[in-house]
Write a protein that holds these residues in place. Sequence first.
Motif, short mmCIF file in Angstrom:
data_model
loop_
_atom_site.label_atom_id
_atom_site.label_comp_id
_atom_site.label_asym_id
_atom_site.label_seq_id
_atom_site.Cartn_x
_atom_site.Cartn_y
_atom_site.Cartn_z
N ALA A 70 -0.64 -4.68 -4.57
CA ALA A 70 -1.26 -4.24 -3.32
C ALA A 70 -1.95 -5.41 -2.63
O ALA A 70 -2.67 -6.17 -3.27
CB ALA A 70 -2.27 -3.12 -3.59
N GLU A 71 -1.69 -5.54 -1.34
CA GLU A 71 -2.30 -6.60 -0.54
C GLU A 71 -3.74 -6.27 -0.22
O GLU A 71 -4.14 -5.14 -0.17
CB GLU A 71 -1.53 -6.79 0.77
CG GLU A 71 -0.09 -7.19 0.55
CD GLU A 71 0.69 -7.30 1.86
OE1 GLU A 71 0.16 -6.94 2.94
OE2 GLU A 71 1.83 -7.75 1.80
N LYS B 47 -6.64 -3.88 -4.99
CA LYS B 47 -6.00 -5.12 -4.54
C LYS B 47 -5.47 -5.88 -5.75
O LYS B 47 -6.12 -5.98 -6.77
CB LYS B 47 -7.00 -5.99 -3.77
CG LYS B 47 -6.37 -7.22 -3.19
CD LYS B 47 -7.31 -7.98 -2.31
CE LYS B 47 -6.57 -9.19 -1.78
NZ LYS B 47 -7.14 -9.71 -0.57
N LEU C 228 -4.72 2.58 -5.18
CA LEU C 228 -4.38 1.21 -5.55
C LEU C 228 -5.54 0.27 -5.30
O LEU C 228 -6.23 0.38 -4.29
CB LEU C 228 -3.16 0.73 -4.76
CG LEU C 228 -1.85 1.44 -5.05
CD1 LEU C 228 -0.76 0.94 -4.11
CD2 LEU C 228 -1.44 1.24 -6.50
N ASP D 237 -4.21 2.42 -0.71
CA ASP D 237 -3.08 3.35 -0.65
C ASP D 237 -3.12 4.25 -1.87
O ASP D 237 -3.69 3.90 -2.90
CB ASP D 237 -1.75 2.60 -0.62
CG ASP D 237 -1.44 1.98 0.74
OD1 ASP D 237 -2.15 2.28 1.72
OD2 ASP D 237 -0.48 1.18 0.80
N PHE E 54 2.54 -2.37 -0.07
CA PHE E 54 1.40 -1.57 -0.49
C PHE E 54 0.12 -2.31 -0.16
O PHE E 54 0.08 -3.53 -0.16
CB PHE E 54 1.45 -1.31 -2.01
CG PHE E 54 2.66 -0.52 -2.43
CD1 PHE E 54 2.65 0.86 -2.41
CD2 PHE E 54 3.82 -1.17 -2.86
CE1 PHE E 54 3.75 1.59 -2.81
CE2 PHE E 54 4.92 -0.46 -3.25
CZ PHE E 54 4.90 0.93 -3.22
N HIS E 55 -0.92 -1.53 0.11
CA HIS E 55 -2.24 -2.09 0.42
C HIS E 55 -3.29 -1.47 -0.47
O HIS E 55 -3.14 -0.31 -0.91
CB HIS E 55 -2.59 -1.83 1.89
CG HIS E 55 -1.63 -2.47 2.84
ND1 HIS E 55 -0.53 -1.80 3.34
CD2 HIS E 55 -1.59 -3.72 3.35
CE1 HIS E 55 0.14 -2.61 4.13
NE2 HIS E 55 -0.48 -3.79 4.17
N ALA E 56 -4.35 -2.21 -0.73
CA ALA E 56 -5.49 -1.66 -1.46
C ALA E 56 -5.95 -0.41 -0.73
O ALA E 56 -6.06 -0.40 0.50
CB ALA E 56 -6.61 -2.68 -1.56
#
Length: 123
Positions: free
Chosen positions: A122-123, A99, A97, A55, A51-53
């Motif tokens: 979240a990355e 980070k 999301l 998303d 997951f990423h910031a």
Amino acid sequence: MDLGRAILFSITVLCGLVLYCQTALAEEFLVGGPEGWSENISNWPPNGTTFHAGDVLEFVYDPREYNVVVVDKVGYETCRAPLGASANDSGNDQVYLEKGANYFICTKRGCCEKNMKIVIIAE
């Protein structure tokens, strides 16, 4: 004066491009898969999901039975929503999301205590 306008225009275009790329790269995830946000959430997300910031998590559920509350780590661990926690109860909620750790619980019918909660990093 023309040089100043050219620089301002270039900066504006660059900022727009960065925002477009961030939006275009965001992914949307249906929480819980086909079953949606329910008491059978224990196997979600699938192993290896990244997951990423930015998303989007889509929570689909029966609002008479469940809700989605964004909480902090303490709220997640204790199954209690702190004052000011963001509660969602439409039955079809989208949450972006941030980070780091993102915590979600259900506060209806003791479902959090039955493990209806997730934490997404979240990355």
